[in-house]
Enzyme design. Structure first.
Site, PDB file in Angstrom:
ATOM      1  N   HIS A 313       0.853  -1.188   0.000  1.00  0.00           N
ATOM      2  CA  HIS A 313       0.000   0.000   0.000  1.00  0.00           C
ATOM      3  C   HIS A 313       0.890   1.239   0.000  1.00  0.00           C
ATOM      4  O   HIS A 313       1.953   1.232   0.622  1.00  0.00           O
ATOM      5  CB  HIS A 313      -0.916   0.013   1.231  1.00  0.00           C
ATOM      6  CG  HIS A 313      -2.090   0.916   1.063  1.00  0.00           C
ATOM      7  ND1 HIS A 313      -2.030   2.253   1.338  1.00  0.00           N
ATOM      8  CD2 HIS A 313      -3.335   0.672   0.594  1.00  0.00           C
ATOM      9  CE1 HIS A 313      -3.196   2.786   1.065  1.00  0.00           C
ATOM     10  NE2 HIS A 313      -4.009   1.849   0.607  1.00  0.00           N
ATOM     11  N   ASP A 371      -8.008  -5.532   0.170  1.00  0.00           N
ATOM     12  CA  ASP A 371      -8.481  -6.316  -0.971  1.00  0.00           C
ATOM     13  C   ASP A 371      -8.106  -7.777  -0.892  1.00  0.00           C
ATOM     14  O   ASP A 371      -8.675  -8.615  -1.600  1.00  0.00           O
ATOM     15  CB  ASP A 371      -7.924  -5.724  -2.271  1.00  0.00           C
ATOM     16  CG  ASP A 371      -8.522  -4.372  -2.537  1.00  0.00           C
ATOM     17  OD1 ASP A 371      -9.695  -4.189  -2.181  1.00  0.00           O
ATOM     18  OD2 ASP A 371      -7.828  -3.504  -3.067  1.00  0.00           O
TER      19      ASP A 371
HETATM   20  N1  CMC Z   1       4.066  -7.589  -4.940  1.00  0.00           N
HETATM   21  C1  CMC Z   1       5.400  -7.610  -5.127  1.00  0.00           C
HETATM   22  N2  CMC Z   1       6.198  -6.547  -4.937  1.00  0.00           N
HETATM   23  C2  CMC Z   1       5.617  -5.401  -4.556  1.00  0.00           C
HETATM   24  C3  CMC Z   1       4.211  -5.303  -4.344  1.00  0.00           C
HETATM   25  C4  CMC Z   1       3.433  -6.458  -4.555  1.00  0.00           C
HETATM   26  N3  CMC Z   1       2.120  -6.428  -4.368  1.00  0.00           N
HETATM   27  N4  CMC Z   1       3.905  -4.031  -3.965  1.00  0.00           N
HETATM   28  C5  CMC Z   1       5.065  -3.366  -3.953  1.00  0.00           C
HETATM   29  N5  CMC Z   1       6.106  -4.181  -4.294  1.00  0.00           N
HETATM   30  C6  CMC Z   1       7.526  -3.822  -4.327  1.00  0.00           C
HETATM   31  C7  CMC Z   1       7.827  -2.901  -5.498  1.00  0.00           C
HETATM   32  O1  CMC Z   1       8.200  -3.632  -6.647  1.00  0.00           O
HETATM   33  C8  CMC Z   1       8.965  -2.091  -4.949  1.00  0.00           C
HETATM   34  O2  CMC Z   1      10.140  -2.880  -4.977  1.00  0.00           O
HETATM   35  P1  CMC Z   1      11.597  -2.200  -5.198  1.00  0.00           P
HETATM   36  O3  CMC Z   1      11.764  -1.267  -4.055  1.00  0.00           O
HETATM   37  O4  CMC Z   1      12.547  -3.348  -5.223  1.00  0.00           O
HETATM   38  O5  CMC Z   1      11.501  -1.494  -6.531  1.00  0.00           O
HETATM   39  C9  CMC Z   1       8.611  -1.913  -3.473  1.00  0.00           C
HETATM   40  O6  CMC Z   1       7.782  -3.043  -3.158  1.00  0.00           O
HETATM   41  C10 CMC Z   1       7.855  -0.631  -3.173  1.00  0.00           C
HETATM   42  O7  CMC Z   1       6.666  -0.621  -3.938  1.00  0.00           O
HETATM   43  P2  CMC Z   1       6.122   0.590  -4.799  1.00  0.00           P
HETATM   44  O8  CMC Z   1       5.464   0.058  -6.048  1.00  0.00           O
HETATM   45  O9  CMC Z   1       7.179   1.635  -4.962  1.00  0.00           O
HETATM   46  O10 CMC Z   1       5.018   1.153  -3.830  1.00  0.00           O
HETATM   47  P3  CMC Z   1       3.866   2.126  -4.218  1.00  0.00           P
HETATM   48  O11 CMC Z   1       3.519   2.851  -2.981  1.00  0.00           O
HETATM   49  O12 CMC Z   1       4.196   2.935  -5.421  1.00  0.00           O
HETATM   50  O13 CMC Z   1       2.692   1.116  -4.673  1.00  0.00           O
HETATM   51  C11 CMC Z   1       0.807  -0.295  -4.628  1.00  0.00           C
HETATM   52  C12 CMC Z   1       1.654   0.719  -3.848  1.00  0.00           C
HETATM   53  C13 CMC Z   1      -0.499  -0.542  -3.847  1.00  0.00           C
HETATM   54  C14 CMC Z   1       0.407   0.298  -6.020  1.00  0.00           C
HETATM   55  C15 CMC Z   1       1.604  -1.601  -4.813  1.00  0.00           C
HETATM   56  O14 CMC Z   1       1.967  -2.114  -3.551  1.00  0.00           O
HETATM   57  C16 CMC Z   1       0.828  -2.656  -5.603  1.00  0.00           C
HETATM   58  O15 CMC Z   1       0.820  -2.587  -6.836  1.00  0.00           O
HETATM   59  N6  CMC Z   1       0.161  -3.625  -4.906  1.00  0.00           N
HETATM   60  C17 CMC Z   1      -0.645  -4.631  -5.577  1.00  0.00           C
HETATM   61  C18 CMC Z   1      -1.964  -4.022  -5.978  1.00  0.00           C
HETATM   62  C19 CMC Z   1      -2.890  -3.827  -4.800  1.00  0.00           C
HETATM   63  O16 CMC Z   1      -3.112  -4.744  -4.004  1.00  0.00           O
HETATM   64  N7  CMC Z   1      -3.478  -2.619  -4.728  1.00  0.00           N
HETATM   65  C20 CMC Z   1      -4.513  -2.341  -3.704  1.00  0.00           C
HETATM   66  C21 CMC Z   1      -4.188  -1.206  -2.817  1.00  0.00           C
HETATM   67  S1  CMC Z   1      -5.326  -1.139  -1.456  1.00  0.00           S
HETATM   68  C22 CMC Z   1      -6.820  -0.644  -2.171  1.00  0.00           C
HETATM   69  C23 CMC Z   1      -6.835   0.814  -2.434  1.00  0.00           C
HETATM   70  O17 CMC Z   1      -6.725   1.599  -1.460  1.00  0.00           O
HETATM   71  O18 CMC Z   1      -6.998   1.197  -3.612  1.00  0.00           O
END
Ligand code: CMC
Length: 436
Positions: A313, A371
């Site tokens: 998240h 989720d």
């Molecule tokens: N699986 C594997 N790796 C992950 C995941 C995941 N679900 N989420 C983040 N990472 C890794 C990401 O690749 C990054 O790695 P590195 O530092 O090596 O590059 C690190 O963790 C930090 O992640 P980020 O993408 O920079 O974090 P963010 O804040 O930009 O993204 C997120 C947050 C929710 C978009 C992401 O965690 C994600 O895509 N999760 C899966 C989709 C999901 O479940 N979304 C629902 C969110 S809750 C409902 C809502 O409020 O909308």
């Protein structure tokens, strides 16, 4: 906003004149540096793609402490609201700032209940869609279409009009979602029934047919109501910011909320619950629990492009408090429906166990989000996967409309207009076509 005694000073390494900026304190949470005069004083913008360090507005609705795993609506912890209040009470709180007393609750419930029917013409509008259209495509269209049906209350500068639009949106959203579902099934639309609760009525509109009586299961009703409460608002997330930005141009409320629905659809936001369940079903089809380890290796391999959906998240870097409540609801629903041995639930528990012990997830502070469990609950209730995000939209509508209302009532409100760091061509001349 309270001015802090501290000021922030911006200095430049080339010895340019340092500039001071005011700092404001929130009631809780981080302070903000007021950079509104930055461009006027320096000719420079700030650069913050993804808004990692930018507060786009001041808001008194929802507070999240991502490190503590805390979520408050109007100051009340989500755990207390999810345990002691129903969705409409929570909606009243989000809209008005205070929990309703018994009379206020009865009046609010009455207002919402008596606005649940939609204009009969909406049926014809819906019938224009293909039956296999994604419900979020249909919902985006239907919500936008409401502006053409309810144009007697779209004066955004009139608080009474804003209130009527808020009630209409909260009341009609379940009707529209259920209609989109019935249409996809080729079943007749079921009209709302006023002696049922908000959530009971939605369940009936979803699952009843004209052929037999439908009895609302109270465990299912409570579980879905909790899903609505947990999704009701989440401060300045992508769809809420979209509603604010869209609404900042002065467009009508239905158009602004339609923009929120469109944004919510994406798999990184509201579409994650659908993506999460698809992921669980795929692992199950490929060998189930025995293949979880293999799947996790793929998730950790960046080149695979596979993410563990329902994990991570932007704000919660400890635990999503909504996930805790949803996990509990998930167990209750599966038990009540005799599905304790549901293979997908077992699979999700195993994924969670491995992820919480794995360095990849621990180091990046990746925990299950809401989720991860809400999809399993909805599936157990009989809601098809493709409708999950529409349920999220139904619940989030009150948050969107409250945030839109707050923005329009804010004396500092301005049309949203981000700036950019331009990296394209410097000025150049158009050559004649033969010389290009
Ligand atoms: N699986 C594997 N790796 C992950 C995941 C995941 N679900 N989420 C983040 N990472 C890794 C990401 O690749 C990054 O790695 P590195 O530092 O090596 O590059 C690190 O963790 C930090 O992640 P980020 O993408 O920079 O974090 P963010 O804040 O930009 O993204 C997120 C947050 C929710 C978009 C992401 O965690 C994600 O895509 N999760 C899966 C989709 C999901 O479940 N979304 C629902 C969110 S809750 C409902 C809502 O409020 O909308």
């Amino acid at each position: 906003m309270k001015l802090s005694d501290r000021k922030a000073t911006l200095s430049f390494s080339d010895g340019g004149e340092a500039i001071e900026f005011p700092v404001y304190e929130g009631s809780v949470g981080p302070e903000v540096i007021d950079i509104r005069k930055l461009y006027g004083q320096t000719g420079m913008f700030t650069y913050d793609p993804g808004f990692l360090s930018t507060a786009a507005c001041a808001s008194g609705i929802t507070y999240i402490d991502g490190d503590k795993g805390e979520l408050l609506y109007r100051g009340y912890p989500i755990e207390q609201l999810a345990t002691n209040c129903d969705f409409l009470e929570t909606a009243y709180l989000i809209l008005n700032g205070e929990l309703p007393n018994a009379d206020q609750k009865a009046d609010f419930d009455h207002q919402v209940t008596h606005h649940t029917m939609v204009n009969e013409q909406m049926h014809f509008f819906l019938r224009g869609f293909r039956r296999d259209a994604h419900p979020m495509a249909v919902l985006t269209g239907l919500v936008g279409g409401m502006s053409a049906f309810y144009h007697d209350s779209t004066d955004i500068n009139n608080p009474r009009h804003r209130h009527i639009s808020a009630i209409r949106l909260i009341a009609k959203m379940p009707t529209l979602v259920a209609m989109a579902y019935k249409y996809s099934q080729g079943q007749p639309f079921i009209y709302p029934q006023n002696d049922l609760s908000y959530t009971g009525n939605f369940l009936r509109m979803m699952f009843a047919t004209p052929c037999e009586e439908y009895k609302v299961n109270p465990v299912v009703e409570r579980a879905l109501d909790r899903i609505f409460i947990l999704h009701a608002d989440h401060e300045q997330n992508a769809s809420t910011s979209t509603v604010r930005l869209c609404g900042s141009s002065g467009t009508n409320p239905f158009a602004a909320i339609a923009a929120g629905v469109a944004c919510l659809w994406g798999p990184a936001h509201g579409g994650a619950n659908e993506a999460c369940l698809n992921m669980l079903e795929e692992i199950q089809a490929n060998g189930g629990v025995a293949k979880v380890g293999e799947f996790m290796e793929k998730v950790k391999d960046k080149s695979s492009g596979v993410k563990l959906m329902g994990f991570g998240h932007r704000v919660y870097k400890n635990y999503d408090p909504r996930a805790k409540l949803m996990q509990q609801t998930c167990k209750e629903v599966l038990q009540a429906l005799g599905l304790e041995n549901d293979p997908l639930f077992k699979l999700s528990m195993e994924l969670e166990r491995i992820a919480l012990e794995d360095d990849y997830f621990v180091q990046r502070k990746l925990y299950p989000n809401v989720d991860f469990y809400s999809g399993i609950v909805q599936r157990a209730i009989g809601i098809p996967t493709s409708l999950f995000t529409a349920i999220f939209a139904l619940a989030r509508t009150v948050g969107w409309i409250a945030q839109w209302n707050e923005m329009l009532s804010d004396p500092e409100f301005k049309i949203g207009r981000p700036r950019q760091l331009f990296t394209g061509h410097e000025p150049r001349q158009v050559a004649e076509i033969g010389k290009r």
